[in-house]
Design an enzyme around this catalytic site. Structure first.
Site, PDB file in Angstrom:
ATOM      1  N   ALA A 108      43.077  24.332  36.441  1.00 25.79           N
ATOM      2  CA  ALA A 108      42.007  25.126  35.849  1.00 25.79           C
ATOM      3  C   ALA A 108      42.669  26.340  35.210  1.00 25.79           C
ATOM      4  CB  ALA A 108      41.028  25.547  36.928  1.00 25.79           C
ATOM      5  N   GLY A 137      43.525  21.630  39.186  1.00 26.84           N
ATOM      6  CA  GLY A 137      42.465  20.889  38.500  1.00 26.84           C
ATOM      7  C   GLY A 137      42.969  19.648  37.777  1.00 26.84           C
ATOM      8  N   GLU A 168      46.741  25.699  44.709  1.00 22.36           N
ATOM      9  CA  GLU A 168      45.725  26.759  44.705  1.00 22.36           C
ATOM     10  C   GLU A 168      45.945  27.836  45.754  1.00 22.36           C
ATOM     11  OE1 GLU A 168      45.067  23.545  44.334  1.00 22.36           O
ATOM     12  OE2 GLU A 168      43.569  23.259  42.777  1.00 22.36           O
ATOM     13  N   GLU A 180      43.293  17.034  40.399  1.00 30.44           N
ATOM     14  CA  GLU A 180      41.893  16.705  40.736  1.00 30.44           C
ATOM     15  C   GLU A 180      41.255  15.834  39.657  1.00 30.44           C
ATOM     16  OE1 GLU A 180      41.087  20.918  41.244  1.00 30.44           O
ATOM     17  OE2 GLU A 180      40.485  20.564  43.311  1.00 30.44           O
TER      18      GLU A 180
HETATM   19  N1  CAA Z   1      46.013  28.272  33.328  1.00 33.75           N
HETATM   20  C1  CAA Z   1      46.216  28.992  32.219  1.00 33.75           C
HETATM   21  N2  CAA Z   1      47.346  28.943  31.520  1.00 33.75           N
HETATM   22  C2  CAA Z   1      48.333  28.138  31.950  1.00 33.75           C
HETATM   23  C3  CAA Z   1      48.189  27.347  33.112  1.00 33.75           C
HETATM   24  C4  CAA Z   1      46.947  27.412  33.823  1.00 33.75           C
HETATM   25  N3  CAA Z   1      46.683  26.670  34.901  1.00 33.75           N
HETATM   26  N4  CAA Z   1      49.322  26.648  33.326  1.00 33.75           N
HETATM   27  C5  CAA Z   1      50.150  26.995  32.318  1.00 33.75           C
HETATM   28  N5  CAA Z   1      49.562  27.880  31.491  1.00 33.75           N
HETATM   29  C6  CAA Z   1      50.105  28.513  30.302  1.00 33.75           C
HETATM   30  C7  CAA Z   1      51.144  29.578  30.657  1.00 33.75           C
HETATM   31  O1  CAA Z   1      50.516  30.785  31.008  1.00 33.75           O
HETATM   32  C8  CAA Z   1      51.937  29.653  29.385  1.00 33.75           C
HETATM   33  O2  CAA Z   1      51.219  30.407  28.452  1.00 33.75           O
HETATM   34  P1  CAA Z   1      52.009  31.511  27.540  1.00 33.75           P
HETATM   35  O3  CAA Z   1      52.950  30.671  26.707  1.00 33.75           O
HETATM   36  O4  CAA Z   1      50.903  32.134  26.759  1.00 33.75           O
HETATM   37  O5  CAA Z   1      52.697  32.410  28.486  1.00 33.75           O
HETATM   38  C9  CAA Z   1      51.921  28.205  28.878  1.00 33.75           C
HETATM   39  O6  CAA Z   1      50.833  27.560  29.541  1.00 33.75           O
HETATM   40  C10 CAA Z   1      53.178  27.450  29.219  1.00 33.75           C
HETATM   41  O7  CAA Z   1      53.382  27.555  30.619  1.00 33.75           O
HETATM   42  P2  CAA Z   1      54.783  28.016  31.270  1.00 33.75           P
HETATM   43  O8  CAA Z   1      55.510  28.914  30.350  1.00 33.75           O
HETATM   44  O9  CAA Z   1      54.470  28.541  32.630  1.00 33.75           O
HETATM   45  O10 CAA Z   1      55.524  26.603  31.343  1.00 33.75           O
HETATM   46  P3  CAA Z   1      56.648  26.190  32.376  1.00 33.75           P
HETATM   47  O11 CAA Z   1      57.162  24.868  31.893  1.00 33.75           O
HETATM   48  O12 CAA Z   1      57.634  27.270  32.594  1.00 33.75           O
HETATM   49  O13 CAA Z   1      55.901  25.967  33.778  1.00 33.75           O
HETATM   50  C11 CAA Z   1      54.146  25.108  35.186  1.00 33.75           C
HETATM   51  C12 CAA Z   1      54.981  24.915  33.902  1.00 33.75           C
HETATM   52  C13 CAA Z   1      55.045  24.954  36.413  1.00 33.75           C
HETATM   53  C14 CAA Z   1      53.087  24.030  35.180  1.00 33.75           C
HETATM   54  C15 CAA Z   1      53.509  26.521  35.182  1.00 33.75           C
HETATM   55  O14 CAA Z   1      52.874  26.740  33.934  1.00 33.75           O
HETATM   56  C16 CAA Z   1      52.475  26.718  36.247  1.00 33.75           C
HETATM   57  O15 CAA Z   1      52.828  26.908  37.405  1.00 33.75           O
HETATM   58  N6  CAA Z   1      51.180  26.686  35.857  1.00 33.75           N
HETATM   59  C17 CAA Z   1      50.098  26.912  36.785  1.00 33.75           C
HETATM   60  C18 CAA Z   1      49.881  25.725  37.688  1.00 33.75           C
HETATM   61  C19 CAA Z   1      48.789  25.997  38.681  1.00 33.75           C
HETATM   62  O16 CAA Z   1      48.889  26.852  39.536  1.00 33.75           O
HETATM   63  N7  CAA Z   1      47.671  25.240  38.598  1.00 33.75           N
HETATM   64  C20 CAA Z   1      46.535  25.387  39.453  1.00 33.75           C
HETATM   65  C21 CAA Z   1      45.525  26.285  38.844  1.00 33.75           C
HETATM   66  S1  CAA Z   1      44.227  26.699  39.952  1.00 33.75           S
HETATM   67  C22 CAA Z   1      43.142  25.384  39.885  1.00 33.75           C
HETATM   68  O17 CAA Z   1      43.364  24.410  39.223  1.00 33.75           O
HETATM   69  C23 CAA Z   1      41.893  25.581  40.676  1.00 33.75           C
HETATM   70  C24 CAA Z   1      41.052  24.398  40.854  1.00 33.75           C
HETATM   71  O18 CAA Z   1      41.267  23.570  41.693  1.00 33.75           O
HETATM   72  C25 CAA Z   1      39.853  24.234  40.077  1.00 33.75           C
END
Ligand code: CAA
Length: 259
Positions: A65, A110, A133, A113
């Protein structure tokens, strides 16, 4: 219909639905969730679509998400966002057509999921799965606590969710989170082979199987078997049953009409 964050293409009897916000690793914001909702309706209404592939553009399936959107939510808006995600994913799960998640990359939060709301998951060897999360101060909110448990069992689901651990495709295969792993360049083609194999069967029967399996797993075995008998009987009202059985007996080509 035109979408900003998803692409819906039809190839014969198979629809390919791609989440396409690659700059944000296909993170699910409200807008994308609402578009997904509309796309599911579009697919549901189309009698010529017999199977669906769901995938992501670029290096992610869906990286979760949208954290940028979630960071400023309060209790009420947080609950609303969770309800929206759960509503859309449940609509996907109960769509009367089979859905294959072709997990091409990150399937986190998400994203994991979303893949679990599909019927079958196949993955690229580069895919990564997890429910990170708790590392963000929240619980999985789009069905993770429920569907992961049902798919991989209580102990494994709790370990993955409590530790926020990210696992690779081979580990996902080992624990039963995905059915098969392919080289990245072959994933979509393999998804299409699978989708077309399913699409070659009687679509109403396939959709009844989906309903029977999904409902049956939630209820007691006697009620589930009675539901199965009901659907089995219902098949005999379809032209596809007649065509399928006549073709078998007369040794001719099968032709299913979704009727
Ligand atoms: N939400 C918003 N933006 C996201 C995102 C997310 N979940 N995941 C990645 N992005 C964005 C980053 O912020 C980045 O944007 P900018 O270029 O503007 O900075 C872009 O996507 C590229 O991401 P990274 O530079 O971080 O790419 P990476 O290859 O270095 O890392 C990754 C990849 C390990 C997936 C890392 O992006 C990451 O950890 N993302 C978050 C993963 C996460 O925690 N997901 C769970 C979200 S909570 C949820 O989903 C709740 C639910 O159950 C409903």
């Amino acid at each position: 219909m035109e979408y900003r964050n998803i692409v819906l293409l039809k190839e014969g009897k198979v629809a390919v639905l791609t989440i396409s916000r690659p700059k944000a690793l296909n993170a699910l914001n409200s807008e994308t969730l609402k578009e997904l909702d509309l796309a599911i309706d579009e697919i549901a209404k189309d009698d010529e679509i017999y199977a669906v592939i769901l995938t992501g553009e670029g290096k992610a399936f869906v990286a979760g998400a949208d954290i940028t959107e979630m960071k400023d939510l309060d209790v009420m808006s947080g609950r609303k966002f969770g309800i929206l995600g759960n509503k859309v994913f449940r609509k996907l799960e109960t769509l009367e057509k089979p859905i294959i998640a072709a997990v091409n990359g990150f399937a986190l939060g998400g994203g994991c999921e979303l893949s679990m709301a599909c019927d079958i998951r196949i993955a690229s060897s580069k895919a990564k799965f997890g429910q990170p999360e708790v590392g963000l101060g929240i619980t999985p909110g789009f069905g993770g606590t429920q569907r992961l448990t049902r798919l991989v069992g209580l102990g494994m689901a709790k370990e993955l969710i409590y530790t926020a651990k990210i696992i690779g495709a081979e580990e996902a295969l080992r624990i039963g989170l995905v059915n098969k792993v392919f080289e990245p360049e072959n994933l979509l083609a393999e998804a299409k082979v699978l989708a077309n194999t399913i699409a070659a069967q009687a679509p109403i029967a396939v959709s009844f199987c989906k309903a029977a399996i999904n409902k049956g797993i939630q209820i007691d075995i006697d009620t589930a078997l009675s539901y199965e008998s009901e659907l089995f009987g219902e098949c005999f009202s379809t032209e596809d049953q007649k065509n399928g059985m006549i073709a078998f007996v007369q040794k001719t080509e099968k032709c299913f009409m979704n009727k």
